[in-house]
Motif scaffolding. Structure first.
Motif, mmCIF file in Angstrom:
data_model
loop_
_atom_site.group_PDB
_atom_site.id
_atom_site.type_symbol
_atom_site.label_atom_id
_atom_site.label_comp_id
_atom_site.label_asym_id
_atom_site.label_seq_id
_atom_site.Cartn_x
_atom_site.Cartn_y
_atom_site.Cartn_z
ATOM 1 N N GLN A 17 0.690 -1.222 0.012
ATOM 2 C CA GLN A 17 -0.029 0.003 -0.041
ATOM 3 C C GLN A 17 0.856 1.339 -0.085
ATOM 4 O OE1 GLN A 17 -2.111 -1.039 3.665
ATOM 5 N NE2 GLN A 17 -3.923 -1.615 2.524
ATOM 6 N N LEU A 18 1.088 1.671 -1.242
ATOM 7 C CA LEU A 18 2.010 3.003 -1.294
ATOM 8 C C LEU A 18 1.330 4.183 -1.312
ATOM 9 C CD1 LEU A 18 4.405 1.423 -4.033
ATOM 10 C CD2 LEU A 18 4.803 1.545 -1.569
ATOM 11 N N PRO A 19 1.938 5.256 -0.851
ATOM 12 C CA PRO A 19 1.304 6.638 -0.941
ATOM 13 C C PRO A 19 1.328 6.982 -2.273
ATOM 14 C CG PRO A 19 3.241 6.591 0.464
ATOM 15 C CD PRO A 19 3.349 5.198 -0.105
ATOM 16 N N ASP A 20 0.187 7.870 -2.696
ATOM 17 C CA ASP A 20 0.022 8.234 -3.932
ATOM 18 C C ASP A 20 0.870 9.295 -4.518
ATOM 19 O OD1 ASP A 20 -1.253 8.592 -6.474
ATOM 20 O OD2 ASP A 20 -2.951 9.962 -5.566
ATOM 21 N N VAL A 21 2.168 8.808 -5.094
ATOM 22 C CA VAL A 21 2.990 9.620 -5.268
ATOM 23 C C VAL A 21 3.637 9.190 -6.768
ATOM 24 C CG1 VAL A 21 5.705 10.228 -5.070
ATOM 25 C CG2 VAL A 21 3.980 10.034 -3.165
ATOM 26 N N ASP A 22 3.858 10.139 -7.749
ATOM 27 C CA ASP A 22 4.432 10.038 -8.798
ATOM 28 C C ASP A 22 6.053 9.625 -8.753
ATOM 29 O OD1 ASP A 22 5.253 9.645 -11.415
ATOM 30 O OD2 ASP A 22 4.349 11.525 -12.197
ATOM 31 N N TRP A 23 6.262 8.346 -8.483
ATOM 32 C CA TRP A 23 7.666 7.821 -7.972
ATOM 33 C C TRP A 23 8.823 8.328 -9.156
ATOM 34 C CZ3 TRP A 23 7.598 7.061 -3.213
ATOM 35 C CH2 TRP A 23 6.417 6.375 -2.502
ATOM 36 N N GLN A 24 8.258 8.450 -10.358
ATOM 37 C CA GLN A 24 9.432 8.814 -11.283
ATOM 38 C C GLN A 24 9.955 10.148 -11.270
ATOM 39 O OE1 GLN A 24 7.604 7.773 -15.279
ATOM 40 N NE2 GLN A 24 8.545 5.887 -15.222
ATOM 41 N N ASP A 25 9.054 11.207 -10.674
ATOM 42 C CA ASP A 25 9.251 12.411 -10.272
ATOM 43 C C ASP A 25 10.736 12.511 -9.276
ATOM 44 O OD1 ASP A 25 7.539 13.337 -12.012
ATOM 45 O OD2 ASP A 25 6.181 14.018 -10.507
ATOM 46 N N TYR A 26 10.824 11.395 -8.589
ATOM 47 C CA TYR A 26 11.842 11.165 -7.656
ATOM 48 C C TYR A 26 12.796 10.153 -8.029
ATOM 49 C CZ TYR A 26 8.676 14.156 -5.024
ATOM 50 O OH TYR A 26 7.725 15.183 -4.581
ATOM 51 N N ASN A 27 12.999 9.780 -9.287
ATOM 52 C CA ASN A 27 14.024 8.815 -9.943
ATOM 53 C C ASN A 27 13.813 7.557 -9.296
ATOM 54 O OD1 ASN A 27 15.026 11.179 -11.197
ATOM 55 N ND2 ASN A 27 16.522 11.590 -9.510
ATOM 56 N N MET A 28 12.583 7.036 -8.862
ATOM 57 C CA MET A 28 12.310 5.747 -8.190
ATOM 58 C C MET A 28 11.270 5.210 -9.116
ATOM 59 S SD MET A 28 12.238 6.836 -4.358
ATOM 60 C CE MET A 28 12.642 5.275 -3.996
ATOM 61 N N ASN A 29 11.139 3.763 -8.874
ATOM 62 C CA ASN A 29 10.122 3.046 -9.260
ATOM 63 C C ASN A 29 9.612 2.127 -7.974
ATOM 64 O OD1 ASN A 29 11.904 0.680 -9.045
ATOM 65 N ND2 ASN A 29 12.477 1.366 -11.286
ATOM 66 N N VAL A 30 8.792 1.563 -8.236
ATOM 67 C CA VAL A 30 8.306 0.675 -7.114
ATOM 68 C C VAL A 30 9.142 -0.421 -6.487
ATOM 69 C CG1 VAL A 30 6.469 -1.141 -6.501
ATOM 70 C CG2 VAL A 30 5.762 1.024 -7.855
ATOM 71 N N GLN A 31 10.091 -0.993 -7.377
ATOM 72 C CA GLN A 31 11.067 -1.934 -7.083
ATOM 73 C C GLN A 31 12.072 -1.363 -6.145
ATOM 74 O OE1 GLN A 31 10.730 -5.255 -7.633
ATOM 75 N NE2 GLN A 31 12.692 -5.286 -6.189
ATOM 76 N N ASP A 32 12.346 -0.117 -6.402
ATOM 77 C CA ASP A 32 13.525 0.440 -5.533
ATOM 78 C C ASP A 32 12.644 0.720 -4.209
ATOM 79 O OD1 ASP A 32 15.009 1.145 -7.561
ATOM 80 O OD2 ASP A 32 14.092 2.913 -8.005
ATOM 81 N N ILE A 33 11.674 0.918 -3.883
ATOM 82 C CA ILE A 33 10.971 1.049 -2.504
ATOM 83 C C ILE A 33 10.990 -0.576 -2.046
ATOM 84 C CG2 ILE A 33 8.806 1.519 -1.267
ATOM 85 C CD1 ILE A 33 8.143 3.245 -3.822
ATOM 86 N N ALA A 34 10.666 -1.350 -2.731
ATOM 87 C CA ALA A 34 10.840 -2.813 -2.312
ATOM 88 C C ALA A 34 12.054 -3.244 -1.705
ATOM 89 C CB ALA A 34 10.402 -3.659 -3.308
ATOM 90 N N ASP A 35 13.081 -2.728 -2.469
ATOM 91 C CA ASP A 35 14.452 -2.854 -2.220
ATOM 92 C C ASP A 35 14.862 -2.422 -0.840
ATOM 93 O OD1 ASP A 35 14.749 -4.450 -4.467
ATOM 94 O OD2 ASP A 35 15.768 -2.657 -5.328
ATOM 95 N N ILE A 36 14.535 -1.156 -0.745
ATOM 96 C CA ILE A 36 14.781 -0.222 0.499
ATOM 97 C C ILE A 36 14.141 -0.905 1.688
ATOM 98 C CG2 ILE A 36 14.382 1.941 1.787
ATOM 99 C CD1 ILE A 36 14.757 3.209 -1.075
ATOM 100 N N LEU A 37 12.800 -1.277 1.550
ATOM 101 C CA LEU A 37 12.007 -1.624 2.656
ATOM 102 C C LEU A 37 12.703 -3.080 3.108
ATOM 103 C CD1 LEU A 37 8.235 -0.931 1.825
ATOM 104 C CD2 LEU A 37 9.845 -0.025 3.450
#
Lengths: 443, 126
Positions: free
Chosen positions: B73-93
């Motif tokens: 359940q990710l916040p409503d953010v345009d991740w590309q604006d922050y040089n990120m994608n969903v996999q990056d978040i999964a990696d960090i978590l």
């Protein structure tokens, strides 16, 4: 006429402004400072880094406004870097408990039955020994520790007695302290404790004792019923204003809203910014022109220093610029590798000059440190007294931001100013007295 | 009464430092490119840093966001604006060290988490 002219020029009324002026308390605005931070001024501290949401005790502080009128506000570089705004009584904190009037908080745990209800109520579930106790308070009780415990209790009609619980954990007591002290409301019979009638049907209950064994943790709370006798289901009491102190004598209650918000009726508040010693820091934009006319800063702090064997970004207040060559331009920072502080001065990659405060500061009490550079020397004052000085090379201009906080050791900041000139010693004394008073210390 | 009642320590591997800083920016706690993870760490305190950490005061809602993200359940953010994608978040978590305590335990919190994970701060000479 001579007499007549004297009357014309020295009327008693003419002295009034001078007398009033001399009686007026010192006000830092008289110094025409370039930076002035005052955490006790609620209008200057904000949760967010943009400075729109006012902060209260316990909140992180993302921006503190400059009271000098020069607009040199200090801002945390990230949300994680925000220090915490704290409020303590001027006489210091005695009550070691937390959430002392918020029985709903998870800090207060249930043991052996009972439920917590709205309105700070502990209610029996019909089991024997329905009781609450605080979370573990990790405080060492050496042999011979005096302790006093108290709580306000408002029993339901029909509740005949209540127990004050003092234990190491759920069961084990602490030798020398009353483990479960019974208070019977009807007769006020109690063997080790005392009680005081409150308005309404309430009682403030006290017990004290001296530990005869060393323990590292305590729990304190109240209980309904004992091992064999249960209080009827649904009956209980309102319990609030818990207090535990290290003294045999009962003292006035201190409300502990959380670890950063402690108040006591009739006692002035002391406000500070607490920096975690990890990444908390506040900084202004670069301010130009410090060196041309000399410079001074004065701040009230409380900070210990851990000798790390290396100098690093341990500065707690001063001017600083990024980059190693001019890092500590005029600052209070650790005097590494000693476990002490120093006032330091460095310009343009030149040699670091420091006026050491080794062995001078009492690190357990707040102190006012003033640093002055007048183009020929750096001087360090503690609580208004000159303690250390060193010659410095005359050099160019410093364009640097003001930094508050340290990434080396936790510290508390009670207020501070920076001025683009060398203060006179009379000004140092007045300013130091003003600042340490903000920290609860009277010179 | 303040509801900033949690002290949070987060440590990420050095390889994920930039992405973790972007994530902090994306959820509104920093400004791009970010410097939330500013404390260099390594096993013996010498360079190079193998991890970067931060300590912050937080509300429960911050933890709820982290917990929600772990379940997708990710916040409503345009991740590309922050040089990120969903996999990056999964990696960090999946690789971050997260330790949450009462805000009153702020002092010493960071050091205790370092000790638990056999890490030391990398000192910068100066």
């Amino acid at each position: 006429m001579i007499v007549g002219s004297l009357f014309q020029t020295t009327s008693p009324l003419a002295y009034i402004p001078m007398i009033v002026s001399r009686l007026k308390p010192f006000d830092p605005s008289q110094l025409n400072s370039d930076v002035w931070f005052d955490p006790s001024d609620a209008s200057t501290v904000f949760v967010d880094r943009t400075g729109t949401v006012p902060a209260t005790a316990g909140d992180p502080v993302g921006q503190i406004k400059d009271k000098s009128g020069k607009g040199n506000h200090a801002v945390a570089p990230t949300d994680a870097a925000r220090p915490t705004l704290a409020r303590m009584p001027k006489t210091g904190r005695r009550n070691i408990l937390e959430y002392t009037e918020d029985f709903s908080n998870a800090y207060w745990q249930l043991f052996g039955g009972g439920v917590k209800e709205a309105g700070n109520r502990l209610v029996s579930t019909g089991q024997a020994r329905s009781r609450t106790q605080s979370s573990v308070i990790t405080r060492t009780f050496p042999v011979g520790t005096n302790a006093n415990f108290s709580v306000d209790v408002y029993p339901d009609v029909g509740l005949s007695e209540i127990y004050m619980q003092i234990r190491q954990n759920n069961e084990a007591g602490i030798a020398g302290l009353p483990t479960a002290q019974r208070f019977a409301f009807a007769s006020l019979v109690n063997t080790a404790g005392v009680s005081e009638k409150l308005d309404g049907n309430g009682w403030r209950l006290f017990v004290n004792g001296t530990s005869t064994v060393e323990v590292g943790t305590i729990r304190f709370g109240v209980g309904l019923g004992d091992a064999t006798n249960a209080v009827p289901n649904g009956m209980g009491a309102r319990v609030t204003r818990f207090q535990a102190t290290f003294s045999l004598e009962a003292t006035q209650y201190q409300k502990v809203t959380n670890a950063f918000d402690v108040t006591e009726a009739g006692v002035p508040d002391v406000w500070s910014l607490e920096f975690d010693g990890v990444d908390d820091i506040l900084q202004t934009s670069a301010i130009s022109g410090w060196k041309a006319t000399g410079a001074s800063f004065s701040c009230a702090m409380q900070s210990d220093v851990v000798a790390s064997g290396k100098s690093s970004a341990g500065m707690v207040f001063g001017l600083s610029v990024s980059g190693f060559a001019t890092y500590y331009t005029l600052s209070l920072r650790p005097n590494q590798p000693l476990a002490s502080h120093a006032v330091t001065y460095r310009v343009g990659g030149g040699a670091l000059t420091q006026a050491s405060l080794n062995g001078i500061l009492n690190k357990t009490l707040p102190f006012a440190v003033t640093a002055i550079t007048d183009l020929t020397s750096i001087k360090a004052f503690v609580n208004g007294e000159l303690k250390s000085q060193s010659p410095t090379p005359a050099a160019g201009t410093i364009d640097a931001p003001v930094i508050i906080g340290s990434t080396e050791q936790p510290c508390k900041f009670y207020g501070g100013l920076m001025i683009k000139r060398a203060l006179q010693e009379t000004e140092v004394k007045l300013l130091s007295k003003y600042l340490v008073d903000k920290a609860g210390v009277t010179l | 009464m303040s509801d900033w009642n949690l002290s949070v320590v987060i440590i990420v591997p050095a390889a994920l430092k930039d992405k973790a800083n972007y994530l902090s920016c994306a959820i509104g706690h920093d400004d791009m490119p970010g410097n939330t993870f500013s404390v260099p760490l390594s096993a013996d305190g010498s360079e190079p840093a193998t991890h970067y950490g931060c300590r912050t005061t937080a509300k429960q809602e911050f933890i709820d966001i982290m917990t929600g993200a772990e379940t997708g359940q990710l916040p409503d953010v345009d991740w590309q604006d922050y040089n990120m994608n969903v996999q990056d978040i999964a990696d960090i978590l999946s690789q971050q060290i997260l330790d949450v305590r009462d805000a009153g335990e702020m002092s010493g919190h960071f050091g205790e988490v370092l000790e638990l994970n056999s890490l030391k701060r990398v000192k910068i000479d100066g």
